[in-house]
Design a protein around this motif. Sequence first.
Motif, PDB file in Angstrom:
ATOM      1  N   UNK A 273      84.706 -32.072 -16.677  1.00 14.85           N
ATOM      2  CA  UNK A 273      83.565 -32.625 -15.936  1.00 14.85           C
ATOM      3  C   UNK A 273      83.955 -33.943 -15.265  1.00 14.85           C
ATOM      4  N   UNK A 274      85.206 -34.240 -15.263  1.00 18.74           N
ATOM      5  CA  UNK A 274      85.678 -35.476 -14.641  1.00 18.74           C
ATOM      6  C   UNK A 274      85.482 -35.443 -13.125  1.00 18.74           C
TER       7      UNK A 274
ATOM      8  N   UNK B 297      85.424 -34.548 -26.940  1.00 19.03           N
ATOM      9  CA  UNK B 297      84.703 -35.824 -27.022  1.00 19.03           C
ATOM     10  C   UNK B 297      84.614 -36.487 -25.651  1.00 19.03           C
ATOM     11  N   UNK B 298      85.695 -36.403 -24.915  1.00 15.12           N
ATOM     12  CA  UNK B 298      85.692 -36.990 -23.572  1.00 15.12           C
ATOM     13  C   UNK B 298      84.660 -36.293 -22.683  1.00 15.12           C
ATOM     14  N   UNK B 299      84.613 -34.965 -22.778  1.00 13.57           N
ATOM     15  CA  UNK B 299      83.687 -34.206 -21.935  1.00 13.57           C
ATOM     16  C   UNK B 299      82.229 -34.456 -22.343  1.00 13.57           C
ATOM     17  N   UNK B 300      81.994 -34.531 -23.621  1.00 12.43           N
ATOM     18  CA  UNK B 300      80.626 -34.837 -24.076  1.00 12.43           C
ATOM     19  C   UNK B 300      80.216 -36.219 -23.582  1.00 12.43           C
ATOM     20  N   UNK B 301      81.184 -37.114 -23.554  1.00 11.68           N
ATOM     21  CA  UNK B 301      80.899 -38.457 -23.065  1.00 11.68           C
ATOM     22  C   UNK B 301      80.554 -38.446 -21.575  1.00 11.68           C
ATOM     23  N   UNK B 302      81.280 -37.630 -20.802  1.00  8.52           N
ATOM     24  CA  UNK B 302      80.947 -37.495 -19.374  1.00  8.52           C
ATOM     25  C   UNK B 302      79.494 -37.029 -19.214  1.00  8.52           C
ATOM     26  N   UNK B 303      79.176 -35.964 -19.945  1.00 12.27           N
ATOM     27  CA  UNK B 303      77.832 -35.370 -19.806  1.00 12.27           C
ATOM     28  C   UNK B 303      76.770 -36.373 -20.244  1.00 12.27           C
TER      29      UNK B 303
END
Length: 398
Positions: free
Chosen positions: A259-260, A331-337
Amino acid sequence: MGTSSGSNINHQHMSKMLPPRQQQQQQPGSLQTSLSLISLDPHTSPNAQEPRFNLDNIHESPSESASSRETWPTADAITAKKMVNGKTENDCTEQSVIRRVSNADKITLRDIARERVDVISEKMHHLPDEFLDELKNQLKTILEGNGGSQNREEFLILQKLVQSRSDLTAKTLIRAYRAQLEILVAINMGIQAFLHPNISLSQTSLIEVFVYKRCRNIACQSQLPADDCSCEICANRNGFCNLCMCVICNKFDFEVNTCRWIGCDFCSHWTHTDCAIRDGQICMGPSAKSGTGPTEMLFHCRACNRTSELLGWVKDVFQHCVPAWDREALMRELDFVSRIFRGSDDPRGKKLFLKCEDLLEKLRGGLAESMAGRSILMFFQGTEWANYLSCKLSMKVL
Ligand SMILES: [Zn+2]
Ligand SMILES: [Zn+2]
Ligand SMILES: [Zn+2]
Ligand SMILES: [Zn+2]
């Protein structure tokens, strides 16, 4: 983003969802591997990308530098060392070759950056390959920037020399010696990959990159403007490639399955999620499809000024990519969302934000990533979501 819904979902899904086309056109295996390693580096997030070598923001980012740096294989680094040290006792062959070049014939990187193409080309013609390789290695070291401010200053001097010239055109560069052209392109773009012995672009391609007719991203190399786009950005921004670069920061990187990047539903140009958030391009608004009805979180594309919905896109990315993500990636992707939907006013956006925050906290507390992955997928598959998305799907098909 482009794949969130609609009848074309299966057909275009992967290529549209997984951004920058690097992955299909990736160069040799070693490049792909090392480049994808780079993507794990948190310092390559757009927010951390302070232009290191930029004079005017058009040129390359540290992440690009870093990526290109990583493309140098170990064996090559060893050669480079040998050349730089050239004086070691057990390296007689190379040394003797270099010694045979008289001082009068020698040229420097600055000479190449400032002197006429035909003059340098003629000189290079008479220089041994080893000497030219050494020049390239010098530039590689400068671009790597490990020497700190000294390297940076030298790079800026070289780039200024090259960019202030009006004689470096497609016409004159045809006469450039191969190594000369590689050096000029690497200086102009600030990308050392152009010096890599395994990455051999044709003379024509190198010239096109230099004059901004071809994408400087070696893994993309599209003709510019890509897809013959006539939007204001593609038409006016030197070297911008809509297939692999961010509409806001002009940079490219090698992240896929993430999702970056957000792609516009309408013009398919790409924007870093971080850049979009930072510049206020993600905010609440009336449904992107109907233009009326309840508000939702939307992405506003700077290239075409239209808005794309975000919920369905995030769901698509997760459904396709969760199995491939490791703990860190999840974790990175959840953070993006979470950051995308933080300001949501609508129930669905709010719920998604809270779900992401909850899972992040649990992951930090030791929850297995497989459990977290399953949980978010179940969340997306929930009844409410199914109804919501089928409603959107039918709207788009109509
Ligand atoms: Zn465009
Ligand atoms: Zn490109
Ligand atoms: Zn960006
Ligand atoms: Zn757009």
